[in-house]
Design a protein around this motif. Sequence first.
Motif, PDB file in Angstrom:
ATOM      1  N   ARG A 165       0.992  -1.158  -0.013  1.00 46.06           N
ATOM      2  CA  ARG A 165       0.088  -0.011  -0.063  1.00 46.06           C
ATOM      3  C   ARG A 165       0.812   1.432  -0.135  1.00 46.06           C
ATOM      4  O   ARG A 165       0.387   2.337  -0.479  1.00 46.06           O
ATOM      5  N   ASP A 166       1.968   1.174   0.422  1.00 46.33           N
ATOM      6  CA  ASP A 166       2.737   2.463   0.532  1.00 46.33           C
ATOM      7  C   ASP A 166       3.758   2.384  -0.764  1.00 46.33           C
ATOM      8  O   ASP A 166       4.652   3.566  -0.769  1.00 46.33           O
ATOM      9  N   ILE A 167       3.629   1.478  -1.871  1.00 45.91           N
ATOM     10  CA  ILE A 167       4.438   1.735  -3.060  1.00 45.91           C
ATOM     11  C   ILE A 167       3.808   3.045  -3.751  1.00 45.91           C
ATOM     12  O   ILE A 167       2.623   3.149  -4.072  1.00 45.91           O
ATOM     13  N   PRO A 168       4.737   3.841  -4.030  1.00 44.19           N
ATOM     14  CA  PRO A 168       4.242   5.092  -4.802  1.00 44.19           C
ATOM     15  C   PRO A 168       3.698   4.621  -6.103  1.00 44.19           C
ATOM     16  O   PRO A 168       4.297   3.628  -6.938  1.00 44.19           O
ATOM     17  N   THR A 169       2.532   4.981  -6.675  1.00 45.06           N
ATOM     18  CA  THR A 169       1.983   4.471  -8.066  1.00 45.06           C
ATOM     19  C   THR A 169       3.099   4.939  -9.110  1.00 45.06           C
ATOM     20  O   THR A 169       3.214   3.891 -10.084  1.00 45.06           O
ATOM     21  N   GLU A 170       4.056   5.937  -8.920  1.00 39.86           N
ATOM     22  CA  GLU A 170       5.082   5.989 -10.113  1.00 39.86           C
ATOM     23  C   GLU A 170       6.094   4.826 -10.087  1.00 39.86           C
ATOM     24  O   GLU A 170       6.911   4.950 -11.040  1.00 39.86           O
ATOM     25  N   ASN A 171       6.049   4.076  -8.922  1.00 40.62           N
ATOM     26  CA  ASN A 171       7.155   3.014  -9.010  1.00 40.62           C
ATOM     27  C   ASN A 171       6.579   1.684  -9.131  1.00 40.62           C
ATOM     28  O   ASN A 171       7.137   0.683  -8.810  1.00 40.62           O
ATOM     29  N   ILE A 172       5.085   1.668  -9.680  1.00 44.54           N
ATOM     30  CA  ILE A 172       4.634   0.404  -9.987  1.00 44.54           C
ATOM     31  C   ILE A 172       4.455   0.538 -11.696  1.00 44.54           C
ATOM     32  O   ILE A 172       4.094   0.993 -12.337  1.00 44.54           O
ATOM     33  N   HIS A 173       5.340  -0.491 -12.001  1.00 44.61           N
ATOM     34  CA  HIS A 173       5.761  -0.722 -13.533  1.00 44.61           C
ATOM     35  C   HIS A 173       5.009  -1.732 -14.139  1.00 44.61           C
ATOM     36  O   HIS A 173       4.994  -2.934 -13.393  1.00 44.61           O
ATOM     37  N   PHE A 174       4.682  -1.479 -15.456  1.00 47.89           N
ATOM     38  CA  PHE A 174       3.992  -2.282 -16.303  1.00 47.89           C
ATOM     39  C   PHE A 174       4.987  -2.570 -17.537  1.00 47.89           C
ATOM     40  O   PHE A 174       5.076  -1.487 -18.181  1.00 47.89           O
ATOM     41  N   LEU A 175       5.283  -3.718 -17.991  1.00 46.46           N
ATOM     42  CA  LEU A 175       6.055  -3.929 -19.101  1.00 46.46           C
ATOM     43  C   LEU A 175       5.735  -5.318 -19.658  1.00 46.46           C
ATOM     44  O   LEU A 175       5.218  -6.279 -19.048  1.00 46.46           O
ATOM     45  N   THR A 176       6.154  -5.535 -20.811  1.00 44.62           N
ATOM     46  CA  THR A 176       5.988  -6.784 -21.655  1.00 44.62           C
ATOM     47  C   THR A 176       7.347  -7.277 -21.806  1.00 44.62           C
ATOM     48  O   THR A 176       8.347  -6.597 -22.332  1.00 44.62           O
ATOM     49  N   VAL A 177       7.644  -8.786 -21.604  1.00 42.83           N
ATOM     50  CA  VAL A 177       8.918  -9.183 -21.874  1.00 42.83           C
ATOM     51  C   VAL A 177       9.410  -8.847 -23.506  1.00 42.83           C
ATOM     52  O   VAL A 177       8.580  -9.093 -24.268  1.00 42.83           O
ATOM     53  N   PRO A 178      10.630  -8.387 -23.469  1.00 42.12           N
ATOM     54  CA  PRO A 178      11.143  -8.285 -25.032  1.00 42.12           C
ATOM     55  C   PRO A 178      10.847  -9.775 -25.802  1.00 42.12           C
ATOM     56  O   PRO A 178      11.292 -10.795 -25.610  1.00 42.12           O
ATOM     57  N   ARG A 179      10.080  -9.466 -27.035  1.00 36.94           N
ATOM     58  CA  ARG A 179       9.902 -10.685 -27.824  1.00 36.94           C
ATOM     59  C   ARG A 179       9.697  -9.942 -29.221  1.00 36.94           C
ATOM     60  O   ARG A 179       9.485  -8.847 -29.638  1.00 36.94           O
ATOM     61  N   GLN A 180       9.432 -10.958 -30.224  1.00 30.93           N
ATOM     62  CA  GLN A 180       9.351 -10.656 -31.494  1.00 30.93           C
ATOM     63  C   GLN A 180       8.670 -11.704 -32.154  1.00 30.93           C
ATOM     64  O   GLN A 180       8.286 -12.729 -31.620  1.00 30.93           O
TER      65      GLN A 180
END
Length: 517
Positions: A422-437
């Motif tokens: 709950r104390d994690i800043p929203t700017e430090n919650i990251h979303f990404l996709t594994v590098p793929r092709q």
Amino acid sequence: MDADVTDSAGTPPEPEDPAGTEQPPPATGTTNSAKNPKNAKNSKRPKSAKSAKNTAAAGGSASDTGPAPETGESAGPAPETEADTASASDLGPAEDTGPVEDPERSEDTAPGPGPGPEPATGNGTAADDTASVTEDAKGRRHWLRWTALGVSVVVLAAAGTGWWFYRKLDGNIQTDTTAAHELDKYEHDRPAAVVHDAQNLLLIGSDSRAGNNSAYGRDDGGSQRSDTTILLHLAADRRSATAVSLPRDLMADIPACGRPDGSSTKAQFAQFNSAFEIGGAACTIRTVEKMTGVRIDHHVVVDFSGFKDMVDAVDGVEVCLKEPVDDRQAHLKLPAGRQTLRGEQALGFVRSRHGFGDGSDTQRMDRQQQFLGSLMKKVQSNGVLLNPARLYPVLDAATKSLTTDPGLNTLGDLYDLVRSMRDIPTENIHFLTVPRQPYVYDGNRDELVQPDADRLFKQVRDDQPIKVAAAADVEKAKEGTKKGDGQDDKPDDPAPSSSPSAPPVYSGTDAASGMCG
């Protein structure tokens, strides 16, 4: 002749009355008997006050028959007064009666000299005042007892209600004991945890059409595949979180897995989401661990209905669309512009492929990440977490939709997990996709981009910070680098850094950005 002897009250002895009429003793002030104790000792007691009063009424007088008083005594007897009667009563009480009271004296008049009965005060007596105080005290004690009883009832009712809610939410959660037993069998093949206190959770979105999910497609005997799979890493210091999406069309090495009927499959190279169909959550976990080298601590399976209910519980999530959307397969039709999605619309939005852009799974995952970021941001807001009326529906919807391993199968376990985030800043919650092709042998499938994927997995294992940026910014940085060193063009290469030792920047977003910026 010797002076007349008086009694202790200063009254001379009564002279003999030849007529037989008693003479009243004169009421005098200070007498010789008061001055001379010897005279007082030899004196006789006076007649009763009643006799004296009757004699006075007959007109008799001590001065008519008695000798003259000594020097210093009063010249003659004075008429009996109220004060003299009271004084005589005090000094020597009569034989049969108490002190004589004047019937004309008011009840509120103060008594004369000497002790007497305590006067009345106000409209009552001291006893009445004491009784009133006692009644007031009893009233206060009575009120306090009822107040304490009322508070006790409220506390017990609140505790009972809280316990009922806890038991209901706790009972909503389903436990996947099959996966736990299967993983125990292959413990020797699983990777070890690297960083203490860091946690890695595998979130699996099931595309099962069974039960309440039958409206989203045909139920082919209860089989299911993982529609969405996210590796969620929580840093040991709980100051950041990273969610890495694994494409369902990614080609992967799937180990030999046990089936629900007790049989086993052979190891195979196949589409990633088929692992969930083959051996459930345990097979998916082992596939991810083989791919990434990251130890999975817990897993959570979420179904379609639960996702819809969670979105409705927070009153929807706001999205912004550049173009209108019409995807019949996802049951989704939306106008362009800013709008709030709820229920079915929200589910269709994160599942749609053909209604957006080129219909690729890549764009669908990007949209899912943005939507989940907005959902998490709204759940973290004070309007939900600090409002029991809004928080309970969220918890109820979430727990109804969850199937977890035994380590997360109670409300207390989930609460500890959420509290740590709950104390994690929203700017430090990251979303990404594994590098793929695109997969070299089938453009409809994906493959990992190496060594970029392995570098990302190592950062997760070692609990190192991960940076993300908008896809357009990453592409610009890559174009600039290619012009300088001729780097090969790979669609999901991380953006180069200014120095070889600096961590790479991946294409992604954070929870603070939201879908509308």
